[in-house]
Scaffold this active site. Structure first.
Site, PDB file in Angstrom:
ATOM      1  CG  ASP A 119       1.620   4.723   4.260  1.00 15.52           C
ATOM      2  OD1 ASP A 119       0.445   4.355   4.043  1.00 15.52           O
ATOM      3  OD2 ASP A 119       2.405   4.085   4.993  1.00 15.52           O
ATOM      4  CG  ASP A 153      -0.245  -0.477   2.450  1.00 11.30           C
ATOM      5  OD1 ASP A 153       0.949  -0.126   2.621  1.00 11.30           O
ATOM      6  OD2 ASP A 153      -0.858  -1.177   3.262  1.00 11.30           O
ATOM      7  CG  ASP A 181      10.795   2.105  11.956  1.00  7.87           C
ATOM      8  OD1 ASP A 181      10.928   2.668  10.844  1.00  7.87           O
ATOM      9  OD2 ASP A 181      10.049   1.128  12.136  1.00  7.87           O
TER      10      ASP A 181
HETATM   11  P1  ATP Z   1       5.038  -2.971   5.845  1.00  9.82           P
HETATM   12  O1  ATP Z   1       3.947  -2.088   5.353  1.00  9.82           O
HETATM   13  O2  ATP Z   1       5.697  -3.814   4.862  1.00  9.82           O
HETATM   14  O3  ATP Z   1       4.600  -3.706   7.045  1.00  9.82           O
HETATM   15  P2  ATP Z   1       6.167  -0.506   6.705  1.00  9.82           P
HETATM   16  O4  ATP Z   1       7.552  -0.075   7.053  1.00  9.82           O
HETATM   17  O5  ATP Z   1       5.477   0.215   5.607  1.00  9.82           O
HETATM   18  O6  ATP Z   1       6.231  -2.044   6.402  1.00  9.82           O
HETATM   19  P3  ATP Z   1       4.022   0.395   8.332  1.00  9.82           P
HETATM   20  O7  ATP Z   1       3.525  -0.120   9.627  1.00  9.82           O
HETATM   21  O8  ATP Z   1       3.130   0.417   7.156  1.00  9.82           O
HETATM   22  O9  ATP Z   1       5.321  -0.438   8.004  1.00  9.82           O
HETATM   23  O10 ATP Z   1       4.582   1.858   8.640  1.00  9.82           O
HETATM   24  C1  ATP Z   1       4.762   2.849   7.658  1.00  9.82           C
HETATM   25  C2  ATP Z   1       5.944   3.733   8.043  1.00  9.82           C
HETATM   26  O11 ATP Z   1       5.721   4.346   9.292  1.00  9.82           O
HETATM   27  C3  ATP Z   1       7.252   2.995   8.195  1.00  9.82           C
HETATM   28  O12 ATP Z   1       7.924   2.817   6.973  1.00  9.82           O
HETATM   29  C4  ATP Z   1       8.024   3.890   9.139  1.00  9.82           C
HETATM   30  O13 ATP Z   1       8.541   5.009   8.445  1.00  9.82           O
HETATM   31  C5  ATP Z   1       6.931   4.405  10.054  1.00  9.82           C
HETATM   32  N1  ATP Z   1       6.779   3.556  11.250  1.00  9.82           N
HETATM   33  C6  ATP Z   1       5.963   2.472  11.397  1.00  9.82           C
HETATM   34  N2  ATP Z   1       6.058   1.957  12.622  1.00  9.82           N
HETATM   35  C7  ATP Z   1       6.946   2.712  13.284  1.00  9.82           C
HETATM   36  C8  ATP Z   1       7.472   2.700  14.614  1.00  9.82           C
HETATM   37  N3  ATP Z   1       7.092   1.758  15.485  1.00  9.82           N
HETATM   38  N4  ATP Z   1       8.365   3.657  14.955  1.00  9.82           N
HETATM   39  C9  ATP Z   1       8.745   4.603  14.067  1.00  9.82           C
HETATM   40  N5  ATP Z   1       8.287   4.671  12.813  1.00  9.82           N
HETATM   41  C10 ATP Z   1       7.406   3.752  12.411  1.00  9.82           C
HETATM   42 MG    MG Z   2       3.347  -0.063   5.013  1.00 12.62          MG
END
Ligand code: ATP
Ligand code: MG
Length: 452
Positions: free
Chosen positions: A73, A71, A151
């Site tokens: 963002d 997805d 993160d």
């Molecule tokens: P995926 O969607 O494959 O699970 P993702 O990195 O996109 O991985 P998401 O949970 O969709 O994970 O989070 C989107 C973004 O938000 C991340 O790429 C990161 O920049 C930020 N993020 C998510 N969780 C955290 C956290 N616990 N602490 C800091 N930043 C975070």
């Molecule tokens: Mg994501």
């Protein structure tokens, strides 16, 4: 307060905000055609109104890695209200931090306003618990601050589809090229703020084939206990992501290596302590990975049923050996295992109900006479129960002949089925004729499978 402000002035932080590296298309090679139409329309509309807007986070990371993002963002300097006004089909969600979901047909783009750095650092507000975990971080900020509160360096990349530039504040592109996962800032402090980041490190490392940078990895083992303070629903979300990533076998192995599994799946720990339990869990994770990679659906209930089965099976066996009738013993073992797990992972009721159903079906596969197999076939969840049985066969827990019998029975015609039943009912008849003495225990013949 004043001292902290002066400190910041002299350290230059107020006057020299970090400048991002602007990475051109030739270096990052993101194919604009891979950006979803919803994300493109969102950034275009925002930019046309004079706002700053970028595709951000996991999608940019995955595109540079050559993977298709799940997805998209978008991050912007527009407030949620301003975003909401711009898109007819949108709604503001979230209490802790308000985001806007913008809908384009089946696609939903999540739009968030640039968020400020950790407020605990910026003010005297009490926003962290006694372990340093952030309870509130709902202030707007600059783009740079938004990058810094993320993160890992590879998750802090901003892509502008209009210019095809990637804005990189923390050398994330270089880390990606070197397949390195590196925390932004001091890893220990960042884990204390949000212990879930430890699980994210392991998940992203194993699912994206990245090496966790040594300073990012080092504190994990020591801080693993902090997961106990994370709300179980967040743990569940993160564990499901790991288990459904297509790299669950590797991810769970890595969790164990880092000592993180105690806090997440304590029963997994017990299961993995036994050779047969470990074989079963690993086989289940591998077959989950195959399904996910083949694009097949997977139910979380099935997955948790598999992860917790060695424990259920072991407890069942003990109860039966103590003389408890097999069926009530199985139900008691199930209840106990689910209860023991509940405090940690908050497996939702609907998944727990699936788990029970799958487990409860297992002894019924042993009953292959009369109407019973037909009744089992008609259960709505038969398929899940049978897949689970097959998994038990494959791991060597029970005789593969049982799985083969059911495979054949399902697809056989009426006459063949009847024949199969007869051959199975034979020993029962003989047994009944021989048994003139005391009645057998209820559920006779329904015994827990193999050694665990
Ligand atoms: P995926 O969607 O494959 O699970 P993702 O990195 O996109 O991985 P998401 O949970 O969709 O994970 O989070 C989107 C973004 O938000 C991340 O790429 C990161 O920049 C930020 N993020 C998510 N969780 C955290 C956290 N616990 N602490 C800091 N930043 C975070
Ligand atoms: Mg994501």
């Amino acid at each position: 307060m004043i001292r902290r402000f002066l400190g910041r002035v002299f350290s230059g932080r107020l006057f020299r905000p970090a400048q991002p590296k602007i990475i051109p298309h030739g270096t990052h090679r993101i194919d604009r055609g891979a950006i979803s139409s919803g994300a493109l329309r969102t950034t275009q509309s925002l930019q046309r109104r004079g706002f700053v807007a970028f595709v951000v986070g996991g999608a940019v990371r995955d595109l540079i890695l050559g993977r298709r993002p799940k997805d998209f963002d978008v991050a912007t300097n527009a407030t949620p209200e301003e975003v909401r006004e711009l898109f007819r089909r949108s709604r503001i969600i979230g209490r802790r931090f308000r985001l806007v979901h913008v809908m384009f047909g089946p696609e939903t783009v999540e739009v968030s306003t640039f968020r400020g750095a950790n407020p605990a650092e910026e003010s005297d507000q009490h926003v962290a618990d006694e372990h340093g975990r952030i309870l509130r971080d709902n202030v707007f900020g600059t783009q740079e601050q938004d990058a810094t509160r993320r993160d890992f360096t590879i998750n802090a990349l901003f892509y502008d589809p209009a210019t095809q530039e990637v804005w990189d504040y923390h050398d994330g592109v270089a880390d990606l090229k070197q397949r390195r996962l590196r925390m932004i800032g001091d890893p220990e402090r960042r884990y204390r703020e949000d212990p879930i980041r430890m699980l994210r490190a392991v998940r992203l490392g194993s699912s994206r084939g990245l090496e966790i940078d040594a300073p990012t990895r080092r504190p994990i083992r020591r801080l693993a206990g902090l997961l106990a303070h994370v709300p179980p629903s967040r743990l569940l979300d993160e564990m499901l992501k790991l288990l459904l990533s297509g790299h669950a076998a590797e991810g769970v192995a890595q969790l164990r290596k880092e000592g993180l599994h105690h806090g997440v799946l304590p029963l997994l720990d017990a299961a993995m302590g036994r050779a047969a339990g470990e074989r079963f869990v690993i086989a289940a994770l591998k077959s989950t990975d195959e399904r996910v990679r083949a694009g097949k659906s997977l139910s979380p209930g099935f997955l948790f049923a598999a992860l917790l089965w060695p424990e259920v099976n072991a407890e069942w066996k003990v109860l039966v050996e103590k003389g408890e009738p097999p069926i009530p013993a199985l139900y008691r073992a199930m209840d106990h295992v689910i209860r023991a797990q509940a405090g940690k992972l908050a497996i939702p009721h609907r998944h727990a109900a699936d788990m029970r159903e799958i487990w409860a079906m297992q002894p019924r596969f042993l009953q292959r006479a009369g109407r019973r197999p037909y009744r089992l076939l008609e259960l709505p969840r038969f398929r899940a129960g049978f897949d689970f049985l097959r998994q038990r066969c494959e791991s060597g827990e029970i005789d593969t002949a049982l799985g083969e019998w059911w495979e054949r029975f399902q697809h056989a015609g009426e006459a063949e089925r009847a024949q199969m039943l007869v051959s199975d009912a034979e020993p029962r008849k003989r047994r009944r004729r021989r048994r003139r003495g005391p009645r057998a225990a209820p559920g006779h013949g329904v015994v827990p499978g193999g050694e665990v």
